[in-house]
Design a protein around this motif. Structure first.
Motif, short mmCIF file in Angstrom:
data_model
loop_
_atom_site.label_atom_id
_atom_site.label_comp_id
_atom_site.label_asym_id
_atom_site.label_seq_id
_atom_site.Cartn_x
_atom_site.Cartn_y
_atom_site.Cartn_z
N GLY A 204 9.00 25.77 50.16
CA GLY A 204 7.75 25.06 50.00
C GLY A 204 7.24 25.50 48.53
O GLY A 204 7.80 26.09 47.53
N VAL A 205 5.85 24.96 48.35
CA VAL A 205 5.29 24.66 46.95
C VAL A 205 4.09 25.52 46.97
O VAL A 205 3.47 25.59 48.06
CB VAL A 205 4.77 23.24 46.44
N ASP A 206 3.96 26.61 45.91
CA ASP A 206 2.84 27.59 46.25
C ASP A 206 1.60 26.86 45.47
O ASP A 206 0.46 27.24 46.06
CB ASP A 206 3.11 28.73 45.19
N ALA A 207 1.67 26.04 44.36
CA ALA A 207 0.39 25.56 43.74
C ALA A 207 0.65 24.14 43.20
O ALA A 207 2.01 23.66 42.96
CB ALA A 207 0.16 26.44 42.72
N ALA A 208 -0.11 23.42 42.74
CA ALA A 208 -0.04 22.21 42.48
C ALA A 208 -1.25 21.41 41.25
O ALA A 208 -2.15 22.20 41.45
CB ALA A 208 0.02 20.98 43.57
N LEU A 209 -0.78 21.22 40.21
CA LEU A 209 -1.58 20.56 39.30
C LEU A 209 -1.60 18.91 39.23
O LEU A 209 -0.28 18.16 38.92
CB LEU A 209 -1.09 20.78 37.98
N ASP A 210 -2.30 18.25 39.70
CA ASP A 210 -2.58 16.70 39.67
C ASP A 210 -3.07 16.07 38.36
O ASP A 210 -4.45 16.47 38.07
CB ASP A 210 -3.44 16.20 41.06
N ALA A 211 -2.15 15.73 37.63
CA ALA A 211 -2.64 14.91 36.34
C ALA A 211 -2.57 13.43 36.49
O ALA A 211 -2.41 12.71 35.44
CB ALA A 211 -1.91 15.63 35.23
N ALA A 212 -2.14 13.07 37.47
CA ALA A 212 -2.02 11.39 37.99
C ALA A 212 -2.89 10.89 38.42
O ALA A 212 -3.26 9.57 38.19
CB ALA A 212 -0.52 11.57 38.58
N GLY A 213 -3.58 11.26 39.71
CA GLY A 213 -4.45 10.59 40.28
C GLY A 213 -4.42 10.86 41.90
O GLY A 213 -3.98 11.70 42.18
N PRO A 214 -5.30 9.96 42.77
CA PRO A 214 -5.50 10.29 44.07
C PRO A 214 -4.38 10.50 45.02
O PRO A 214 -4.26 11.37 45.78
CB PRO A 214 -6.58 9.21 44.59
N GLU A 215 -3.27 9.57 44.61
CA GLU A 215 -2.04 9.52 45.40
C GLU A 215 -1.57 10.88 45.36
O GLU A 215 -0.85 11.64 46.32
CB GLU A 215 -1.10 8.52 45.23
N ALA A 216 -1.55 11.34 44.05
CA ALA A 216 -0.71 12.74 43.90
C ALA A 216 -1.65 13.69 44.46
O ALA A 216 -1.03 14.76 44.99
CB ALA A 216 -0.53 12.99 42.24
N LEU A 217 -2.86 13.80 44.40
CA LEU A 217 -3.62 14.64 44.74
C LEU A 217 -3.66 15.05 46.42
O LEU A 217 -3.25 16.06 46.98
CB LEU A 217 -5.29 14.48 44.60
N TYR A 218 -3.38 13.68 47.08
CA TYR A 218 -3.34 13.80 48.66
C TYR A 218 -1.92 14.28 49.04
O TYR A 218 -1.71 14.93 50.00
CB TYR A 218 -3.53 12.64 49.24
N ALA A 219 -0.81 13.86 48.25
CA ALA A 219 0.64 14.33 48.48
C ALA A 219 0.61 16.15 48.17
O ALA A 219 1.11 16.72 48.85
CB ALA A 219 1.59 14.09 47.24
N SER A 220 -0.29 16.50 47.06
CA SER A 220 -0.31 17.79 46.94
C SER A 220 -1.03 18.64 48.02
O SER A 220 -0.53 19.82 48.52
CB SER A 220 -1.02 18.20 45.83
N ILE A 221 -1.99 17.90 48.95
CA ILE A 221 -2.45 18.71 49.91
C ILE A 221 -1.79 18.69 51.24
O ILE A 221 -1.73 20.01 51.85
CB ILE A 221 -3.62 17.84 50.26
N LYS A 222 -0.51 17.86 51.09
CA LYS A 222 0.26 18.17 52.28
C LYS A 222 1.20 18.96 52.08
O LYS A 222 2.08 19.52 53.04
CB LYS A 222 0.97 16.92 52.47
#
Length: 303
Positions: A204-222
């Motif tokens: 798993g992933v502990d944390a995420a930084l979105d510097a790309a846009g909404p698609e990347a953000l929603y992928a991070s939430i999953k």
């Protein structure tokens, strides 16, 4: 002085070189001859009219980071001297031959850094540092960084690796070797990103930084179990809806000094993708708008 300006929102072709007044110097300020200045995606967004409620000057300057030589100091300034080589930040005024700012907005430039490298450190570097601090990453964590080859992403990968963090970085395949050199594990963005990340890091992933846009953000939430360990620099309009974080805080001299110390220690490097003369502002803006390549786009000025 010469500056790259625009008078109304529009495409890159509206950028032009005009003479504008050199700002007056207050007693707590310094005047700097700009040698290089970074061109950020936010500059391009401002010029294009992306920020609908923004009111601009006519002419309007851009640019928030620079390197240069101090040519004059105010009567109350004791921390900076004429002739000092410095790195600093400003707000929408760096793409010009001179800037006037408060003395506490600069630090000494590491001697081995080129003007171009130094001119592209402050904005992306401080943003990346605040982003990582905002999601409280620590040694042993696994961090997903979207747009990892970009200006903020490049800084964030290196800063995270210096803290002992495992980094997964999204980018186009053309930038995968670049990410490997930075110390990240590259992964291609796309519709199957979530599944591919799960295969790559089953733990798993502990944390995420979105510097790309909404698609990347929603992928991070999953992929990340807690939304307060997700931070975005590219989807600020979604923070209330999703409950993720965005970068908050003021740029500071202490934070910029921290970045230059990491540069001195060999733990952080600025990668300049392409440098343009100020007179080539149209081409520089088009280069940033492509969204391709890695590292930073920089103006060379007074060189």
């Amino acid at each position: 002085m010469k500056a790259a300006v625009f008078n109304q929102f529009g495409g890159a072709e509206i950028m032009e070189i005009k003479r504008v007044p050199v700002p007056n110097l207050e007693k707590n300020q310094i005047r700097i001859k700009v040698m290089a200045a970074g061109l950020q995606p936010v500059d391009v967004k401002i010029r294009s009219g992306f920020f609908k409620d923004m009111v601009i000057d006519s002419p309007q300057l851009l640019g928030n980071e620079f390197s240069g030589i101090v040519v004059e100091v105010g009567s109350d300034v004791i921390s900076v001297s004429k002739g000092d080589h410095v790195i600093g930040w400003t707000t929408l005024s760096a793409h010009a031959e001179y800037v006037v700012i408060n003395a506490n907005q600069v630090v000494k430039k590491p001697s081995h850094m080129s003007w171009e490298e130094a001119g592209a450190l402050s904005a992306s570097g401080q943003t990346a540092l605040m982003a990582l601090d905002g999601i409280h990453i620590s040694n042993g964590d696994t961090l997903l960084i979207h747009a990892a080859a970009g200006g903020v992403g490049t800084m964030a990968v290196q800063l995270a690796r210096s803290r002992g963090i495992k980094v997964i970085g999204t980018s186009s395949e053309a930038n995968h070797d670049y990410l490997r050199r930075l110390g990240a594990i590259p992964i291609k963005y796309g519709d199957d990103l979530v599944d591919n990340v799960k295969k790559l890091v089953p733990e798993g992933v502990d944390a995420a930084l979105d510097a790309a846009g909404p698609e990347a953000l929603y992928a991070s939430i999953k992929l990340v179990s807690s939304n307060d360990r997700i931070i975005t620099t590219a989807s600020r309009h979604l923070i209330e809806k999703t409950g993720v974080k965005t970068v908050v805080g003021e740029r500071t001299q202490a934070r910029l000094y921290q970045l230059t110390q990491l540069v001195e220690e060999g733990l952080l490097q600025v990668y300049v993708r392409k440098a343009f003369d100020l007179e080539d502002a149209v081409e520089a803006h088009r280069e940033v708008e492509t969204g391709h390549g890695h590292g930073k786009v920089v103006f060379t000025i007074n060189q």
